[in-house]
Design a protein around this motif. Sequence first.
Motif, PDB file in Angstrom:
ATOM      1  N   VAL A  91     -17.221  62.669  35.950  1.00 16.98           N
ATOM      2  CA  VAL A  91     -16.439  61.432  35.952  1.00 16.98           C
ATOM      3  C   VAL A  91     -14.970  61.743  35.689  1.00 16.98           C
ATOM      4  CG1 VAL A  91     -16.074  59.182  34.887  1.00 16.98           C
ATOM      5  CG2 VAL A  91     -18.405  60.055  35.194  1.00 16.98           C
ATOM      6  N   ASN A  92     -14.699  62.460  34.595  1.00 16.46           N
ATOM      7  CA  ASN A  92     -13.332  62.753  34.182  1.00 16.46           C
ATOM      8  C   ASN A  92     -12.879  64.108  34.720  1.00 16.46           C
ATOM      9  OD1 ASN A  92     -13.140  60.371  32.486  1.00 16.46           O
ATOM     10  ND2 ASN A  92     -14.556  61.429  31.113  1.00 16.46           N
ATOM     11  N   PRO A  93     -11.569  64.355  34.727  1.00 15.28           N
ATOM     12  CA  PRO A  93     -11.099  65.683  35.125  1.00 15.28           C
ATOM     13  C   PRO A  93     -11.717  66.769  34.252  1.00 15.28           C
ATOM     14  CG  PRO A  93      -9.272  64.125  35.017  1.00 15.28           C
ATOM     15  CD  PRO A  93     -10.468  63.428  34.433  1.00 15.28           C
ATOM     16  N   TYR A  94     -11.816  67.935  34.795  1.00 20.00           N
ATOM     17  CA  TYR A  94     -12.434  69.045  34.087  1.00 20.00           C
ATOM     18  C   TYR A  94     -11.571  69.492  32.902  1.00 20.00           C
ATOM     19  CZ  TYR A  94      -9.068  71.652  36.923  1.00 20.00           C
ATOM     20  OH  TYR A  94      -7.934  72.105  37.510  1.00 20.00           O
TER      21      TYR A  94
ATOM     22  N   PHE B 250     -20.644  70.700  45.325  1.00 19.46           N
ATOM     23  CA  PHE B 250     -19.646  71.725  45.017  1.00 19.46           C
ATOM     24  C   PHE B 250     -18.413  71.635  45.916  1.00 19.46           C
ATOM     25  CE2 PHE B 250     -23.410  73.756  43.091  1.00 19.46           C
ATOM     26  CZ  PHE B 250     -22.899  73.958  41.818  1.00 19.46           C
ATOM     27  N   LEU B 251     -18.425  70.687  46.860  1.00 21.41           N
ATOM     28  CA  LEU B 251     -17.219  70.431  47.654  1.00 21.41           C
ATOM     29  C   LEU B 251     -16.308  69.425  46.966  1.00 21.41           C
ATOM     30  CD1 LEU B 251     -18.727  70.298  51.249  1.00 21.41           C
ATOM     31  CD2 LEU B 251     -17.380  72.145  50.213  1.00 21.41           C
ATOM     32  N   GLU B 252     -16.776  68.839  45.853  1.00 21.86           N
ATOM     33  CA  GLU B 252     -15.938  67.938  45.072  1.00 21.86           C
ATOM     34  C   GLU B 252     -14.692  68.705  44.607  1.00 21.86           C
ATOM     35  OE1 GLU B 252     -15.066  67.620  41.710  1.00 21.86           O
ATOM     36  OE2 GLU B 252     -14.268  65.607  41.984  1.00 21.86           O
ATOM     37  N   PRO B 253     -13.486  68.103  44.686  1.00 19.62           N
ATOM     38  CA  PRO B 253     -12.246  68.853  44.432  1.00 19.62           C
ATOM     39  C   PRO B 253     -12.210  69.610  43.109  1.00 19.62           C
ATOM     40  CG  PRO B 253     -11.733  66.715  45.373  1.00 19.62           C
ATOM     41  CD  PRO B 253     -13.206  66.723  45.124  1.00 19.62           C
ATOM     42  N   ASN B 254     -12.836  69.074  42.067  1.00 19.79           N
ATOM     43  CA  ASN B 254     -12.793  69.749  40.774  1.00 19.79           C
ATOM     44  C   ASN B 254     -13.769  70.914  40.678  1.00 19.79           C
ATOM     45  OD1 ASN B 254     -10.763  68.184  39.635  1.00 19.79           O
ATOM     46  ND2 ASN B 254     -12.206  66.613  38.973  1.00 19.79           N
TER      47      ASN B 254
ATOM     48  N   ARG C 231     -12.904  74.555  43.805  1.00 22.79           N
ATOM     49  CA  ARG C 231     -11.891  75.555  43.477  1.00 22.79           C
ATOM     50  C   ARG C 231     -12.426  76.670  42.570  1.00 22.79           C
ATOM     51  NH1 ARG C 231     -10.512  75.105  38.522  1.00 22.79           N
ATOM     52  NH2 ARG C 231     -11.744  73.560  37.454  1.00 22.79           N
ATOM     53  N   LEU C 232     -13.711  76.566  42.129  1.00 20.68           N
ATOM     54  CA  LEU C 232     -14.242  77.550  41.196  1.00 20.68           C
ATOM     55  C   LEU C 232     -14.353  78.921  41.837  1.00 20.68           C
ATOM     56  CD1 LEU C 232     -17.067  75.644  39.290  1.00 20.68           C
ATOM     57  CD2 LEU C 232     -14.684  76.002  38.622  1.00 20.68           C
ATOM     58  N   ASP C 233     -14.029  79.920  41.036  1.00 18.09           N
ATOM     59  CA  ASP C 233     -14.183  81.307  41.448  1.00 18.09           C
ATOM     60  C   ASP C 233     -15.673  81.657  41.471  1.00 18.09           C
ATOM     61  OD1 ASP C 233     -13.465  83.843  42.131  1.00 18.09           O
ATOM     62  OD2 ASP C 233     -12.457  84.333  40.255  1.00 18.09           O
TER      63      ASP C 233
ATOM     64  N   SER D  51     -21.292  86.335  45.203  1.00 17.95           N
ATOM     65  CA  SER D  51     -19.834  86.320  45.306  1.00 17.95           C
ATOM     66  C   SER D  51     -19.342  85.448  46.467  1.00 17.95           C
ATOM     67  CB  SER D  51     -19.298  87.744  45.472  1.00 17.95           C
ATOM     68  OG  SER D  51     -19.759  88.315  46.695  1.00 17.95           O
ATOM     69  N   ARG D  52     -20.268  84.877  47.238  1.00 18.45           N
ATOM     70  CA  ARG D  52     -19.860  83.949  48.302  1.00 18.45           C
ATOM     71  C   ARG D  52     -19.234  82.703  47.670  1.00 18.45           C
ATOM     72  NH1 ARG D  52     -24.190  82.648  52.693  1.00 18.45           N
ATOM     73  NH2 ARG D  52     -22.272  81.965  53.737  1.00 18.45           N
ATOM     74  N   PRO D  53     -18.436  81.928  48.412  1.00 19.91           N
ATOM     75  CA  PRO D  53     -17.747  80.765  47.845  1.00 19.91           C
ATOM     76  C   PRO D  53     -18.715  79.792  47.173  1.00 19.91           C
ATOM     77  CG  PRO D  53     -16.870  81.270  50.011  1.00 19.91           C
ATOM     78  CD  PRO D  53     -18.067  82.158  49.826  1.00 19.91           C
ATOM     79  N   ILE D  54     -18.184  79.031  46.230  1.00 19.43           N
ATOM     80  CA  ILE D  54     -19.013  78.170  45.394  1.00 19.43           C
ATOM     81  C   ILE D  54     -19.774  77.130  46.219  1.00 19.43           C
ATOM     82  CG2 ILE D  54     -17.188  76.488  44.941  1.00 19.43           C
ATOM     83  CD1 ILE D  54     -19.783  77.772  42.375  1.00 19.43           C
ATOM     84  N   GLU D  55     -19.265  76.746  47.380  1.00 24.48           N
ATOM     85  CA  GLU D  55     -19.983  75.749  48.194  1.00 24.48           C
ATOM     86  C   GLU D  55     -21.303  76.279  48.727  1.00 24.48           C
ATOM     87  OE1 GLU D  55     -16.359  76.989  50.822  1.00 24.48           O
ATOM     88  OE2 GLU D  55     -16.809  76.710  48.688  1.00 24.48           O
TER      89      GLU D  55
END
Length: 359
Positions: free
Chosen positions: A206-209, A170-174, A177-179, A146-150
């Motif tokens: 490459v593309n937005p999620y 996992f620090l990539e902006p897309n 933000r994952l839960d 449950s710790r942050p995705i990073e």
Amino acid sequence: MRSRCLLLVLAALAAGCTGSSEEPVRALLAVGVVNQSSQASEIRFYLSRSLQPGTGEAPRLAGTWSLDEPLVDSLYRRSLEGGSDQLWVLTSSRLRRYSTGSLRTTGVGTPTLDGFDQALPDGCGQGYLRGGQSHLLLVCPPTDPSRPIENYRAWRIPYNATALPDPINFLEPNLVRLDTPARLTLGPGDQLLYLTPSQIGRYDFVNPYLERTFTRTASPTDLIYAGNLALGLLEGNGTTLLAWSLEAARDPSAFPSDLAVRSFSRGAPPIFLLGTGLARFSDGLRLPPESVLSRSIAYRTGVVAQDQFLYLAQQSTPTLTVVDLTLNFTNLTSTALRSSTIGSFQDQLVALAFIPVEE
């Protein structure tokens, strides 16, 4: 007289046919075993035919590979490019790739590394492997998922790699933000698929999620890509299976279950859900008869094999259960089922891989 002899020959041939295949698949079932007391680990290779219902054979051990660290997961990949078939083995701090070309039903020899033997930063005792088209996904969640995705670490590794590539950022902006907790797998084109308590989506680097969200009510326990669907399991008040076609215009379909299923079998389709109980998924969840497969039995892992049998490892005992999949799953009888104890009470069966071999 000639016709009578022909009938006798045909009868003898029919009597000799067992299992679900006209010609039995020559294969070994690789069973990863960890001794819960000593943590000693090994991979035991059993002749798959000797584990099946109806053969009358005792389980036949072809050989054993000893491991120097506790086994966490394994994954078999059949080569499609004319190279060596591979058995990837994840231990608590290393990922190794072995060639299976020397495995035989009569013996397995010593483990032969296939150009990949890498230490994993900080260990990977809770990790798992997922196969894609041209890449293997290795995921090492933190001890507290449950710790942050990073805090998650994961790699998309080409099947012909000789070293670990750079990890997924996992620090990539897309992605940042994952839960959490999160489950990951590979989808079409080896895109990254993810399931969190509130999101299911895909990301191609490459593309937005592309993503669908839902109300946070449960924690993900498994995620696979099969039959052109992202299939996820969420555990909360009961278990829910999500099926999503990876299209922006479609919401995931939800299939609630009163079974405590927590993971998918490998080799899908057909798709089986394992946990405390067993179910099959097609257009819904199908259960076997309670009198044949008790819903109180807990399964740790399973594999659907090319020989049309389902191989299951029980959670708390060193027991392998094998189910004939050519028969109607919702009307199984005891003749379609066989359970074999293959270790001591301290042995835990943690991983299964079905490996076709030469004689």
